[in-house]
Design a protein around this motif. Structure first.
Motif, PDB file in Angstrom:
ATOM      1  N   GLU A   1       0.806  -1.211   0.000  1.00  0.00           N
ATOM      2  CA  GLU A   1       0.000   0.000   0.000  1.00  0.00           C
ATOM      3  C   GLU A   1       0.846   1.271   0.000  1.00  0.00           C
ATOM      4  OE1 GLU A   1      -3.240   2.059   2.948  1.00  0.00           O
ATOM      5  OE2 GLU A   1      -3.162  -0.124   2.845  1.00  0.00           O
ATOM      6  N   ARG A   2       1.868   1.339   0.881  1.00  0.00           N
ATOM      7  CA  ARG A   2       2.716   2.524   1.030  1.00  0.00           C
ATOM      8  C   ARG A   2       4.175   2.084   1.063  1.00  0.00           C
ATOM      9  NH1 ARG A   2       0.821   7.256   2.211  1.00  0.00           N
ATOM     10  NH2 ARG A   2       2.562   7.855   3.533  1.00  0.00           N
TER      11      ARG A   2
ATOM     12  N   LEU B   1      -0.532   5.549  -9.956  1.00  0.00           N
ATOM     13  CA  LEU B   1       0.289   5.505  -8.747  1.00  0.00           C
ATOM     14  C   LEU B   1       0.220   6.851  -8.036  1.00  0.00           C
ATOM     15  CD1 LEU B   1       3.530   3.843 -10.181  1.00  0.00           C
ATOM     16  CD2 LEU B   1       1.709   2.714  -8.884  1.00  0.00           C
ATOM     17  N   GLU B   2       0.372   6.817  -6.719  1.00  0.00           N
ATOM     18  CA  GLU B   2       0.462   8.046  -5.930  1.00  0.00           C
ATOM     19  C   GLU B   2       1.926   8.240  -5.539  1.00  0.00           C
ATOM     20  OE1 GLU B   2      -2.071  10.127  -5.106  1.00  0.00           O
ATOM     21  OE2 GLU B   2      -3.425   8.886  -6.306  1.00  0.00           O
ATOM     22  N   PHE B   3       2.380   9.478  -5.553  1.00  0.00           N
ATOM     23  CA  PHE B   3       3.760   9.786  -5.179  1.00  0.00           C
ATOM     24  C   PHE B   3       3.792  10.765  -4.022  1.00  0.00           C
ATOM     25  CE2 PHE B   3       4.176   8.339  -9.499  1.00  0.00           C
ATOM     26  CZ  PHE B   3       5.379   7.666  -9.519  1.00  0.00           C
ATOM     27  N   GLU B   4       4.670  10.496  -3.069  1.00  0.00           N
ATOM     28  CA  GLU B   4       4.998  11.443  -2.015  1.00  0.00           C
ATOM     29  C   GLU B   4       6.518  11.619  -2.073  1.00  0.00           C
ATOM     30  OE1 GLU B   4       3.515  10.184   1.803  1.00  0.00           O
ATOM     31  OE2 GLU B   4       1.515   9.770   0.998  1.00  0.00           O
ATOM     32  N   TRP B   5       6.978  12.865  -1.982  1.00  0.00           N
ATOM     33  CA  TRP B   5       8.405  13.174  -2.073  1.00  0.00           C
ATOM     34  C   TRP B   5       8.865  13.668  -0.714  1.00  0.00           C
ATOM     35  CZ3 TRP B   5       9.854  11.382  -6.645  1.00  0.00           C
ATOM     36  CH2 TRP B   5       8.899  11.314  -7.647  1.00  0.00           C
ATOM     37  N   VAL B   6       9.775  12.929  -0.081  1.00  0.00           N
ATOM     38  CA  VAL B   6      10.192  13.236   1.281  1.00  0.00           C
ATOM     39  C   VAL B   6      11.714  13.353   1.342  1.00  0.00           C
ATOM     40  CG1 VAL B   6      10.176  12.455   3.675  1.00  0.00           C
ATOM     41  CG2 VAL B   6       8.200  11.986   2.208  1.00  0.00           C
TER      42      VAL B   6
ATOM     43  N   THR C   1      14.508  12.316 -12.015  1.00  0.00           N
ATOM     44  CA  THR C   1      14.950  11.114 -12.728  1.00  0.00           C
ATOM     45  C   THR C   1      14.027   9.945 -12.406  1.00  0.00           C
ATOM     46  OG1 THR C   1      17.253  11.842 -12.695  1.00  0.00           O
ATOM     47  CG2 THR C   1      16.868   9.489 -13.020  1.00  0.00           C
ATOM     48  N   PHE C   2      13.710   9.774 -11.130  1.00  0.00           N
ATOM     49  CA  PHE C   2      12.831   8.680 -10.706  1.00  0.00           C
ATOM     50  C   PHE C   2      11.458   8.805 -11.357  1.00  0.00           C
ATOM     51  CE2 PHE C   2       9.906   6.497  -7.892  1.00  0.00           C
ATOM     52  CZ  PHE C   2      10.579   5.329  -7.607  1.00  0.00           C
ATOM     53  N   SER C   3      10.856   9.980 -11.283  1.00  0.00           N
ATOM     54  CA  SER C   3       9.497  10.144 -11.805  1.00  0.00           C
ATOM     55  C   SER C   3       9.448  10.066 -13.324  1.00  0.00           C
ATOM     56  CB  SER C   3       8.873  11.451 -11.315  1.00  0.00           C
ATOM     57  OG  SER C   3       9.558  12.569 -11.820  1.00  0.00           O
ATOM     58  N   ASP C   4      10.508  10.504 -14.018  1.00  0.00           N
ATOM     59  CA  ASP C   4      10.529  10.399 -15.476  1.00  0.00           C
ATOM     60  C   ASP C   4      10.441   8.944 -15.928  1.00  0.00           C
ATOM     61  OD1 ASP C   4      10.695  13.127 -15.760  1.00  0.00           O
ATOM     62  OD2 ASP C   4      12.827  13.155 -16.296  1.00  0.00           O
ATOM     63  N   ILE C   5      11.053   8.049 -15.191  1.00  0.00           N
ATOM     64  CA  ILE C   5      11.057   6.630 -15.554  1.00  0.00           C
ATOM     65  C   ILE C   5       9.799   5.925 -15.078  1.00  0.00           C
ATOM     66  CG2 ILE C   5      12.232   4.426 -15.113  1.00  0.00           C
ATOM     67  CD1 ILE C   5      14.834   6.142 -14.996  1.00  0.00           C
ATOM     68  N   LEU C   6       9.316   6.272 -13.913  1.00  0.00           N
ATOM     69  CA  LEU C   6       8.265   5.485 -13.264  1.00  0.00           C
ATOM     70  C   LEU C   6       6.890   6.128 -13.285  1.00  0.00           C
ATOM     71  CD1 LEU C   6       8.097   2.768 -11.889  1.00  0.00           C
ATOM     72  CD2 LEU C   6       8.384   3.912  -9.721  1.00  0.00           C
ATOM     73  N   TYR C   7       6.759   7.348 -13.740  1.00  0.00           N
ATOM     74  CA  TYR C   7       5.477   8.032 -13.630  1.00  0.00           C
ATOM     75  C   TYR C   7       4.357   7.242 -14.295  1.00  0.00           C
ATOM     76  CZ  TYR C   7       1.684  11.273 -13.816  1.00  0.00           C
ATOM     77  OH  TYR C   7       0.442  11.826 -13.676  1.00  0.00           O
TER      78      TYR C   7
ATOM     79  N   ASP D   1       1.360  -2.333  -8.487  1.00  0.00           N
ATOM     80  CA  ASP D   1      -0.054  -2.391  -8.805  1.00  0.00           C
ATOM     81  C   ASP D   1      -0.656  -0.996  -8.739  1.00  0.00           C
ATOM     82  OD1 ASP D   1      -0.032  -5.181  -9.044  1.00  0.00           O
ATOM     83  OD2 ASP D   1      -0.442  -5.463  -6.914  1.00  0.00           O
ATOM     84  N   ALA D   2      -1.766  -0.809  -9.442  1.00  0.00           N
ATOM     85  CA  ALA D   2      -2.482   0.459  -9.396  1.00  0.00           C
ATOM     86  C   ALA D   2      -2.872   0.771  -7.956  1.00  0.00           C
ATOM     87  CB  ALA D   2      -3.726   0.385 -10.271  1.00  0.00           C
ATOM     88  N   GLY D   3      -2.824   2.047  -7.606  1.00  0.00           N
ATOM     89  CA  GLY D   3      -3.227   2.486  -6.284  1.00  0.00           C
ATOM     90  C   GLY D   3      -2.119   2.491  -5.248  1.00  0.00           C
ATOM     91  N   THR D   4      -0.952   2.007  -5.604  1.00  0.00           N
ATOM     92  CA  THR D   4       0.179   2.001  -4.683  1.00  0.00           C
ATOM     93  C   THR D   4       0.679   3.426  -4.464  1.00  0.00           C
ATOM     94  OG1 THR D   4       0.866  -0.188  -5.389  1.00  0.00           O
ATOM     95  CG2 THR D   4       2.556   1.176  -4.353  1.00  0.00           C
ATOM     96  N   THR D   5       1.048   3.733  -3.229  1.00  0.00           N
ATOM     97  CA  THR D   5       1.681   5.015  -2.924  1.00  0.00           C
ATOM     98  C   THR D   5       3.176   4.779  -2.756  1.00  0.00           C
ATOM     99  OG1 THR D   5      -0.284   5.870  -1.807  1.00  0.00           O
ATOM    100  CG2 THR D   5       1.817   6.934  -1.274  1.00  0.00           C
ATOM    101  N   LEU D   6       3.971   5.504  -3.524  1.00  0.00           N
ATOM    102  CA  LEU D   6       5.426   5.446  -3.420  1.00  0.00           C
ATOM    103  C   LEU D   6       5.900   6.665  -2.645  1.00  0.00           C
ATOM    104  CD1 LEU D   6       6.286   4.398  -7.063  1.00  0.00           C
ATOM    105  CD2 LEU D   6       6.205   2.954  -5.041  1.00  0.00           C
ATOM    106  N   ILE D   7       6.579   6.418  -1.544  1.00  0.00           N
ATOM    107  CA  ILE D   7       7.139   7.491  -0.721  1.00  0.00           C
ATOM    108  C   ILE D   7       8.615   7.562  -1.090  1.00  0.00           C
ATOM    109  CG2 ILE D   7       7.445   8.371   1.620  1.00  0.00           C
ATOM    110  CD1 ILE D   7       5.275   6.096   2.351  1.00  0.00           C
TER     111      ILE D   7
END
Length: 141
Positions: free
Chosen positions: A7-8, A75-80, A65-71, A31-37
């Motif tokens: 999930e997170r 998916l949900e993204f949080e940047w920490v 760089t990460f988001s260009d490849i994986l966007y 999978d769809a709906g996963t949040t990547l922190i």
């Protein structure tokens, strides 16, 4: 897959090269709906791990760089960005602070000298994390 486990996901990335390797390794398993922190650790001065509200240029390039490849829109993204003295300690702290259910990363190349001085953050993270840690092989080596 276990929906709650995936999930997170806390994803530490060290630099743009590592961000690329990690994104490519992780991409086929999401999978769809996963949040990547997506997390980057900068050198902190205090004894505790803190979350920085801004992103420095280096962290910004690494995240880009990460988001260009994986966007993906599903998916949900949080940047920490974390500030801490030790990377592994910061990541263990971040698990609770971000409510991560899993940590995943690709191993970094650390020579024996650096490993002796700094320890192996990946091994320490695996030993000390309160959630499962998934290590993907670095296919770019």
């Amino acid at each position: 897959m276990n929906d709650e486990l995936f999930e997170r996901i806390l994803v530490p990335i060290a630099d743009p090269e590592d961000a690329e390797a990690t994104a490519r390794a992780l991409r086929p398993h999401l999978d769809a709906g996963t949040t990547l922190i997506v997390t980057h650790v900068t050198q902190g001065t205090g004894a505790e791990t803190t979350i920085e509200t801004g992103r420095d240029q280096f962290a910004g390039a690494t995240y880009e760089t990460f988001s260009d490849i994986l966007y993906r829109r599903d998916l949900e993204f949080e940047w920490v960005t974390l500030a801490a003295r030790e990377v592994a300690e910061a990541l263990v702290d971040a698990i609770e602070m971000t409510e991560a259910t899993l940590v995943t990363f690709t191993p970094r190349d650390i020579d024996a000298w650096k490993r002796t001085l700094a320890g192996d953050p990946g091994s320490r993270l695996i030993r000390e994390a309160d959630v499962p840690v998934m290590v993907f092989p670095n296919q770019q080596r």
